[in-house]
Write a protein that holds these residues in place. Structure first.
Motif: not given
Length: 216
Positions: A174-181
């Protein structure tokens, strides 16, 4: 007919249980709910799960909900798959501590992006909660990076693959969708890459793509 039925939906935490069932070699049916059509709110599904959420696992004894409970059920029901340290109370508690951290901290932080209305009816408050999601997820995964992934080991519990691993894989996804690399967390990123190579993970993802959506 399989004794177990997993109710799931794309992009949800139900993926962790789905992978665990495949890792265990379990015979189960998969029902993929159509969230876009609010299938989780249908009368038929609410009769099974009044929470209106996934995952739900239908068993011969009844239905189970909540990912940590389902993961433990799979690990204990299919003990031969060795997906949990069942005979080591300390290690089992450590496994549960990790699963509890994911469900109580990382998952809740993620939910503030799309489901802030659960916590406030105020539009400005909802926007504020959503804006904080990247930082909260970054903080959660920094903690995981520093405290939960043993140096030089492949899996959360060290050298032994357990049900914690598909759960971490699911939430890390889910990180990418939460704007986290995810690259900010080298050990998490390496774990994610290892998980992508596992046949059960590949099979679960393929099934999610191929399975027709249900409205129950």
């Amino acid at each position: 007919m399989p004794e177990l039925t997993l109710y799931s939906a794309r992009g949800t935490c139900a993926l962790a249980t789905h992978i665990a069932l495949l890792e265990a070699g379990a015979d189960f049916d998969l029902v993929l709910l159509d969230f876009a059509q609010q299938a989780q709110r249908s009368a038929g599904y609410l009769a099974l799960n009044p929470k209106g959420r996934v995952p739900l696992l239908r068993t011969p004894q009844g239905v189970l909900t909540e990912t940590p409970a389902l993961l433990v059920y799979v690990a204990q029901r299919f003990a031969q798959a060795r997906l949990a340290p069942l005979e080591d109370a300390w290690a089992f508690a450590q496994m549960q501590a990790f699963n509890s951290y994911l469900v109580s901290t990382a998952h809740v932080a993620h939910s503030h992006r799309l489901r802030a209305a659960r916590w406030s009816d105020d539009a400005a408050a909802q926007q504020s909660m959503a804006a904080k999601v990247p930082q909260n997820m970054r903080d959660a995964f920094a903690y995981i990076e520093q405290n939960y992934l043993p140096e030089g080991c492949d899996w959360v519990m060290g050298d032994a693959y357990t049900v914690t691993d598909p759960y971490l894989f699911t939430v890390a996804g889910w990180l990418a969708g939460d704007s986290v690399d995810i690259g900010e967390f080298p050990k998490v990123a390496a774990h994610y890459a290892r998980m992508q190579q596992r046949p059960a993970v590949q099979q679960a993802l393929a099934q999610l793509e191929a399975q027709p959506l249900a409205r129950v």
